[in-house]
Design a protein around this motif. Structure first.
Motif, mmCIF file in Angstrom:
data_model
loop_
_atom_site.group_PDB
_atom_site.id
_atom_site.type_symbol
_atom_site.label_atom_id
_atom_site.label_comp_id
_atom_site.label_asym_id
_atom_site.label_seq_id
_atom_site.Cartn_x
_atom_site.Cartn_y
_atom_site.Cartn_z
ATOM 1 N N TYR A 219 14.055 93.147 -17.925
ATOM 2 C CA TYR A 219 13.988 91.725 -17.591
ATOM 3 C C TYR A 219 12.742 91.448 -16.763
ATOM 4 O O TYR A 219 12.345 92.241 -15.913
ATOM 5 N N ALA A 220 12.159 90.277 -16.996
ATOM 6 C CA ALA A 220 11.013 89.855 -16.189
ATOM 7 C C ALA A 220 11.460 89.520 -14.773
ATOM 8 O O ALA A 220 10.754 89.814 -13.800
ATOM 9 N N ILE A 221 12.638 88.898 -14.658
ATOM 10 C CA ILE A 221 13.171 88.490 -13.351
ATOM 11 C C ILE A 221 14.647 88.855 -13.284
ATOM 12 O O ILE A 221 15.406 88.556 -14.211
ATOM 13 N N GLN A 222 15.040 89.506 -12.196
ATOM 14 C CA GLN A 222 16.453 89.793 -11.944
ATOM 15 C C GLN A 222 16.796 89.322 -10.527
ATOM 16 O O GLN A 222 16.137 89.694 -9.564
ATOM 17 N N ILE A 223 17.825 88.505 -10.445
ATOM 18 C CA ILE A 223 18.317 88.022 -9.153
ATOM 19 C C ILE A 223 19.747 88.513 -8.991
ATOM 20 O O ILE A 223 20.585 88.290 -9.873
ATOM 21 N N ASN A 224 20.031 89.167 -7.873
ATOM 22 C CA ASN A 224 21.353 89.762 -7.677
ATOM 23 C C ASN A 224 21.988 89.258 -6.382
ATOM 24 O O ASN A 224 21.487 89.543 -5.283
ATOM 25 N N HIS A 225 23.057 88.467 -6.530
ATOM 26 C CA HIS A 225 23.896 88.038 -5.406
ATOM 27 C C HIS A 225 23.068 87.430 -4.265
ATOM 28 O O HIS A 225 23.260 87.756 -3.090
ATOM 29 N N LEU A 226 22.186 86.531 -4.614
ATOM 30 C CA LEU A 226 21.266 85.940 -3.639
ATOM 31 C C LEU A 226 21.986 84.905 -2.776
ATOM 32 O O LEU A 226 22.741 84.077 -3.276
ATOM 33 N N ARG A 227 21.698 84.961 -1.470
ATOM 34 C CA ARG A 227 22.260 83.989 -0.531
ATOM 35 C C ARG A 227 21.176 83.510 0.432
ATOM 36 O O ARG A 227 20.324 84.283 0.875
ATOM 37 N N LYS A 228 21.225 82.214 0.734
ATOM 38 C CA LYS A 228 20.291 81.626 1.681
ATOM 39 C C LYS A 228 20.944 80.414 2.315
ATOM 40 O O LYS A 228 21.452 79.535 1.605
ATOM 41 N N ALA A 229 20.935 80.357 3.652
ATOM 42 C CA ALA A 229 21.517 79.220 4.360
ATOM 43 C C ALA A 229 20.506 78.679 5.352
ATOM 44 O O ALA A 229 19.684 79.416 5.905
ATOM 45 N N TYR A 230 20.558 77.362 5.562
ATOM 46 C CA TYR A 230 19.767 76.693 6.581
ATOM 47 C C TYR A 230 20.751 76.129 7.604
ATOM 48 O O TYR A 230 21.359 75.082 7.373
ATOM 49 N N LYS A 231 20.950 76.872 8.683
ATOM 50 C CA LYS A 231 21.965 76.543 9.679
ATOM 51 C C LYS A 231 23.334 76.432 9.004
ATOM 52 O O LYS A 231 23.855 77.403 8.507
ATOM 53 N N ASN A 232 23.895 75.234 8.924
ATOM 54 C CA ASN A 232 25.248 75.104 8.362
ATOM 55 C C ASN A 232 25.235 74.723 6.887
ATOM 56 O O ASN A 232 26.288 74.435 6.301
ATOM 57 N N ILE A 233 24.059 74.718 6.257
ATOM 58 C CA ILE A 233 23.969 74.366 4.836
ATOM 59 C C ILE A 233 23.683 75.618 4.017
ATOM 60 O O ILE A 233 22.662 76.282 4.217
ATOM 61 N N GLU A 234 24.591 75.959 3.115
ATOM 62 C CA GLU A 234 24.402 77.113 2.248
ATOM 63 C C GLU A 234 23.663 76.668 0.992
ATOM 64 O O GLU A 234 24.248 76.089 0.083
ATOM 65 N N ALA A 235 22.362 76.938 0.951
ATOM 66 C CA ALA A 235 21.533 76.486 -0.166
ATOM 67 C C ALA A 235 21.742 77.338 -1.412
ATOM 68 O O ALA A 235 21.733 76.827 -2.529
ATOM 69 N N ILE A 236 21.907 78.651 -1.227
ATOM 70 C CA ILE A 236 22.133 79.573 -2.343
ATOM 71 C C ILE A 236 23.387 80.361 -2.033
ATOM 72 O O ILE A 236 23.509 80.975 -0.971
ATOM 73 N N GLY B 10 25.384 83.221 -3.507
ATOM 74 C CA GLY B 10 25.698 84.370 -4.352
ATOM 75 C C GLY B 10 25.158 84.261 -5.758
ATOM 76 O O GLY B 10 25.776 84.742 -6.715
ATOM 77 N N LEU B 11 23.983 83.684 -5.915
ATOM 78 C CA LEU B 11 23.411 83.430 -7.240
ATOM 79 C C LEU B 11 22.880 84.711 -7.868
ATOM 80 O O LEU B 11 22.152 85.475 -7.229
ATOM 81 N N SER B 12 23.236 84.948 -9.135
ATOM 82 C CA SER B 12 22.722 86.079 -9.911
ATOM 83 C C SER B 12 22.197 85.572 -11.244
ATOM 84 O O SER B 12 22.793 84.682 -11.857
ATOM 85 N N LEU B 13 21.075 86.154 -11.689
ATOM 86 C CA LEU B 13 20.428 85.657 -12.904
ATOM 87 C C LEU B 13 19.502 86.731 -13.463
ATOM 88 O O LEU B 13 18.886 87.481 -12.706
ATOM 89 N N LYS B 14 19.421 86.792 -14.803
ATOM 90 C CA LYS B 14 18.483 87.695 -15.466
ATOM 91 C C LYS B 14 17.671 86.895 -16.479
ATOM 92 O O LYS B 14 18.236 86.226 -17.339
#
Length: 352
Positions: free
Chosen positions: A17-34, A36-40
């Motif tokens: 795969y050109a891009i693999q994303i595994n269980h990605l998480r990102k929060a800005y204080k109390n806002i969960e932007a990502i 558990g995103l996974s993608l191939k």
């Protein structure tokens, strides 16, 4: 439909795969932007992340471009861990962000020279590539002018020219269609299609259904930092049904009235699913798995003695896929995010 390259015999599992994303998480204080995103994303694919503003698309792409750090999870770009080796990842990608990245004081030519130096292109190769992208993006008329005099479409062309300059194999583009005039849109879409035809990979975020339908080989529907559905445009629509019937019993009906109609129609042959959309006055979206069922459905409403304000039928669209996945249309989701986020604060946090 272009052929997506998944030739397992010629690629190691790591580079499949050109891009693999595994269980990605990102929060800005109390806002969960990502969340558990996974993608191939396969090599040679035009892949679109479809979702409203605030769904986590920009945060995801900034992490892929090594411009922001994830709270957890991993990103692999062409077999390289983006967190452990961001410099190598940057050599392989071209990135176009959603917001303007152009210095108004510099000319277009100065931007390209600066970008060539950033990528350490040898002088002669840099000159050749600058000339090539100027011709490719039809920038000759503006290239000596300061970028502050450019229209939105010309600025976008210059940003794409900078992303193309080092001839990367993978492009990451955040809402590339925003602010484009028709001429620039047509030119840029043709260039992107040409890149994919050459075997390059494009991951694009968008909330525009028309460009998704016309460009993407594969789509992932994103909402609240999660992927809800994934597949080709035709596959996603075929999973929904054959036809859509939108019914309004009154101009503004109640949820109870909509539920009463739904209960009667659910038993009818050919009805796959009924979705009640509270954002549109409790209109009913009736998904049909058989064609030419509309007259029978309307007769059923009349025989039951129920009111009927309006109805219309149409082919299944990507907006219907989004509606089925989230319970609201893409436009309703866009409107719901207005005023709920402080994007300036989020951008400031992302830069830390």
């Amino acid at each position: 439909m272009r052929r997506v390259m998944l030739e397992e015999n010629h690629e190691s599992p790591r580079n499949r795969y050109a891009i693999q994303i595994n269980h990605l998480r990102k929060a800005y204080k109390n806002i969960e932007a990502i969340n558990g995103l996974s993608l191939k994303v396969p090599h040679g694919c035009f892949f679109a992340l479809l979702g409203p503003n605030g769904s986590g698309k920009t945060s995801t792409l900034r992490i892929l471009a090594t411009l922001a750090a994830a709270d957890s999870g991993s990103v692999i770009i062409d077999g390289i861990d983006a967190h452990k080796n961001p410099r190598e990842v940057r050599k392989r990608i071209g990135y176009v962000g959603q917001e303007a990245s152009i210095d108004k004081i510099l000319t277009g030519e100065e931007h390209l020279r600066f970008t060539a130096d950033l990528h350490h292109l040898p002088r002669n190769q840099g000159k050749e590539r600058i000339e090539a992208v100027i011709e490719q993006l039809d920038l000759r008329e503006w290239i000596k002018r300061r970028a502050g005099t450019y229209s939105g479409g010309i600025r976008r062309r210059l940003e794409l020219a900078c992303a193309l300059l080092h001839n990367p194999e993978i492009f990451i583009m955040d809402e590339p269609g925003v602010g484009l005039d028709p001429e620039s849109r047509h030119l840029i879409w043709n260039i992107l299609k040409g890149c994919v035809n050459q075997g390059k990979t494009i991951l694009m975020s968008t909330h525009q259904l028309d460009e998704t339908e016309s460009l993407a080989d594969q789509i992932a529907i994103v909402d609240k930092g999660r992927i809800l559905a994934e597949g080709s445009p035709s596959e996603l629509k075929e999973k929904i049904g054959k036809e859509k019937l939108t019914i309004r019993t009154k101009e503004f009906c109640t949820s109870e009235e909509a539920e009463a109609v739904s209960t009667i129609l659910k038993s009818k042959i050919g009805v796959e699913e009924i979705i009640i959309n509270p954002c549109q006055g409790y209109a009913l979206t009736v998904i049909l798995n058989q064609l030419e069922k509309t007259p029978e459905i309307i007769d059923t409403i009349h025989y039951a003695g129920l009111p009927l304000f309006s109805y219309s039928n149409s082919k299944i669209s990507l907006d219907d896929v989004y509606l089925r996945s989230t319970g609201r249309t893409l436009i309703d989701a866009e409107l719901a995010t207005v005023g709920t986020r402080d994007l300036r604060k989020e951008r400031k946090q992302a830069m830390r």
